[in-house]
Design an enzyme around this catalytic site. Structure first.
Site, short mmCIF file in Angstrom:
data_model
loop_
_atom_site.label_atom_id
_atom_site.label_comp_id
_atom_site.label_asym_id
_atom_site.label_seq_id
_atom_site.Cartn_x
_atom_site.Cartn_y
_atom_site.Cartn_z
N LYS A 48 0.82 -1.20 0.00
CA LYS A 48 0.00 0.00 0.00
C LYS A 48 0.86 1.26 0.00
O LYS A 48 0.38 2.36 -0.31
CB LYS A 48 -0.88 0.04 1.28
CG LYS A 48 -1.74 -1.14 1.50
CD LYS A 48 -2.52 -0.97 2.82
CE LYS A 48 -3.08 -2.28 3.26
NZ LYS A 48 -2.72 -2.64 4.64
N GLY A 49 2.12 1.11 0.38
CA GLY A 49 2.95 2.29 0.64
C GLY A 49 3.12 3.23 -0.54
O GLY A 49 3.30 4.43 -0.36
N GLU A 105 7.66 1.94 -6.37
CA GLU A 105 7.79 1.58 -4.95
C GLU A 105 7.92 2.84 -4.10
O GLU A 105 8.36 3.88 -4.60
CB GLU A 105 9.06 0.74 -4.73
CG GLU A 105 8.83 -0.72 -4.49
CD GLU A 105 8.14 -1.07 -3.18
OE1 GLU A 105 7.49 -0.21 -2.57
OE2 GLU A 105 8.25 -2.24 -2.78
N ASP A 106 7.57 2.73 -2.84
CA ASP A 106 7.79 3.88 -1.95
C ASP A 106 9.20 3.85 -1.37
O ASP A 106 9.83 4.90 -1.24
CB ASP A 106 6.73 3.91 -0.83
CG ASP A 106 6.64 2.62 -0.04
OD1 ASP A 106 7.15 1.58 -0.51
OD2 ASP A 106 6.05 2.63 1.06
N ASP A 109 14.58 -0.88 1.14
CA ASP A 109 15.29 -0.96 2.42
C ASP A 109 16.27 -2.14 2.31
O ASP A 109 17.35 -2.01 1.74
CB ASP A 109 14.22 -1.13 3.51
CG ASP A 109 14.74 -1.03 4.91
OD1 ASP A 109 15.57 -1.86 5.29
OD2 ASP A 109 14.31 -0.15 5.67
N LYS A 137 17.15 3.49 0.88
CA LYS A 137 17.88 3.47 2.15
C LYS A 137 19.03 2.46 1.99
O LYS A 137 18.95 1.32 2.46
CB LYS A 137 16.92 3.01 3.25
CG LYS A 137 17.14 3.63 4.61
CD LYS A 137 16.40 2.85 5.66
CE LYS A 137 15.03 3.34 5.96
NZ LYS A 137 14.42 2.65 7.14
N PHE A 158 13.94 5.12 10.55
CA PHE A 158 12.61 4.62 10.19
C PHE A 158 11.70 5.81 9.92
O PHE A 158 11.47 6.65 10.78
CB PHE A 158 12.03 3.71 11.27
CG PHE A 158 10.88 2.91 10.76
CD1 PHE A 158 11.10 1.72 10.06
CD2 PHE A 158 9.57 3.36 10.91
CE1 PHE A 158 10.04 0.99 9.53
CE2 PHE A 158 8.50 2.64 10.39
CZ PHE A 158 8.75 1.45 9.70
N VAL A 159 11.20 5.87 8.69
CA VAL A 159 10.42 7.04 8.27
C VAL A 159 8.95 6.66 8.01
O VAL A 159 8.64 5.52 7.69
CB VAL A 159 11.02 7.69 7.00
CG1 VAL A 159 12.38 8.31 7.32
CG2 VAL A 159 11.15 6.69 5.86
N ASP A 165 4.20 3.66 6.42
CA ASP A 165 3.48 3.46 7.67
C ASP A 165 4.36 2.89 8.78
O ASP A 165 5.44 2.37 8.54
CB ASP A 165 2.33 2.45 7.46
CG ASP A 165 2.85 1.00 7.35
OD1 ASP A 165 3.77 0.77 6.54
OD2 ASP A 165 2.36 0.15 8.10
N ARG A 171 0.33 6.98 7.21
CA ARG A 171 0.44 7.03 5.74
C ARG A 171 -0.10 8.34 5.18
O ARG A 171 0.28 8.76 4.09
CB ARG A 171 -0.36 5.88 5.11
CG ARG A 171 0.15 4.48 5.42
CD ARG A 171 -0.54 3.48 4.51
NE ARG A 171 -0.46 2.10 4.97
CZ ARG A 171 0.51 1.25 4.67
NH1 ARG A 171 1.53 1.65 3.95
NH2 ARG A 171 0.48 0.01 5.10
C1 PRP Z 1 7.40 -1.79 2.71
C2 PRP Z 1 7.64 -0.90 1.51
C3 PRP Z 1 8.38 -1.77 0.56
C4 PRP Z 1 9.15 -2.71 1.46
C5 PRP Z 1 10.59 -2.31 1.46
O1 PRP Z 1 6.28 -2.58 2.45
O2 PRP Z 1 6.42 -0.42 0.98
O3 PRP Z 1 7.50 -2.52 -0.27
O4 PRP Z 1 8.58 -2.57 2.77
O5 PRP Z 1 11.32 -3.07 2.36
P1 PRP Z 1 12.49 -4.09 1.93
O6 PRP Z 1 13.33 -3.43 0.90
O7 PRP Z 1 13.22 -4.28 3.25
O8 PRP Z 1 11.86 -5.36 1.48
P2 PRP Z 1 5.39 -3.29 3.56
O9 PRP Z 1 5.65 -4.77 3.52
O10 PRP Z 1 5.58 -2.60 4.89
O11 PRP Z 1 3.92 -3.05 3.02
P3 PRP Z 1 3.14 -1.67 2.79
O12 PRP Z 1 3.63 -1.09 1.48
O13 PRP Z 1 1.72 -2.07 2.74
O14 PRP Z 1 3.44 -0.73 3.95
C1 7HP Z 2 9.99 -0.39 5.15
C2 7HP Z 2 9.56 0.79 5.75
N1 7HP Z 2 8.34 1.26 6.03
C3 7HP Z 2 8.27 2.47 6.63
N2 7HP Z 2 9.36 3.20 6.96
C4 7HP Z 2 10.60 2.75 6.69
O1 7HP Z 2 11.67 3.47 7.02
C5 7HP Z 2 10.72 1.49 6.06
N3 7HP Z 2 11.78 0.76 5.64
N4 7HP Z 2 11.32 -0.37 5.10
#
Ligand code: PRP
Ligand code: 7HP
Length: 195
Positions: A48-49, A105-106, A109, A137, A158-159, A165, A171
């Site tokens: 959803k991000g 993607e948002d 990480d 990141k 952590f943002v 979220d 969000r």
């Molecule tokens: C978050 C974000 C990325 C992922 C990045 O998704 O939106 O898709 O984590 O992290 P990574 O590089 O460590 O895999 P999340 O699973 O929290 O779902 P969301 O988008 O619904 O918040």
């Molecule tokens: C996932 C994610 N979601 C929210 N804030 C961050 O900093 C994050 N890193 N990976």
């Protein structure tokens, strides 16, 4: 005792203002429009991000485009650490075979989510497959991912906000901010972090 979330007070520092985000999204849209130069593109938003970023980016791109939505999850519940286990909660609704596909993607990480997703989408035989992320990141990366478009490179904090979220909250903030450690840390970690 559990603290009640406070949308604004829980954010310690604003990392990216609404204006900075809007300026960068417009730049990314222009670059993408030039790079694909008249070719139709299919944007795949990773929910959803990426929802606010996708909504703004697609309107900054001056090309014929289709959109599709996938939902994956790797950060269970209120966690700030990836579980490493990526689950597809919602799949594409149409074929992407022979299409130019851009994943939106948002944040990247550890890279585990995109590593999984890129393999999965490659299996569907798109003509090209590129990645656009609002935030990168790099300090946290566990798997290398070639990223084509990056909005901002951010430090290891952590943002939340603009789609991102913690425990499904924050969000709807219009900016990206650093979540105060006491919101997610237990008493021991909070003491180490000096909070
Ligand atoms: C978050 C974000 C990325 C992922 C990045 O998704 O939106 O898709 O984590 O992290 P990574 O590089 O460590 O895999 P999340 O699973 O929290 O779902 P969301 O988008 O619904 O918040
Ligand atoms: C996932 C994610 N979601 C929210 N804030 C961050 O900093 C994050 N890193 N990976």
């Amino acid at each position: 005792m559990t603290r009640a979330p406070d949308l604004h007070a829980d954010v310690g520092e604003i990392l990216l203002t609404e204006e900075q985000i809007a300026t960068r999204v417009a730049e990314l849209g222009r670059r993408i429009s030039e790079d694909y130069a008249g070719r139709p593109v299919t944007l795949v938003s990773v929910l959803k991000g990426s929802l606010p970023f996708m909504a703004d980016l697609m309107r900054a791109i001056d090309l014929p485009l289709r959109i599709d939505l996938m939902e994956v999850s790797s950060y269970g519940g209120g966690a700030t650490e990836s579980s490493g286990l990526v689950r597809i909660l919602k799949d594409l609704s149409a074929t992407i075979e022979r299409e130019d596909v851009l994943i939106v993607e948002d944040i990247i990480d550890t890279g585990l989510t995109l590593n999984y997703l890129v393999r999965y989408l490659r299996g569907k035989n798109p003509a090209t497959l590129r990645i656009c992320t609002l935030l990168d990141k790099p300090a946290r990366r566990l798997v290398e991912i070639p990223v084509d478009y990056i909005g901002f490179t951010i430090p290891d904090q952590f943002v939340v906000g603009y789609g991102l979220d913690y425990g499904e909250l924050y969000r709807n903030l219009r900016f990206v901010g650093v979540l105060r450690p006491e919101v997610y840390a237990g008493p021991a970690e909070a003491e180490v972090a000096g909070v």
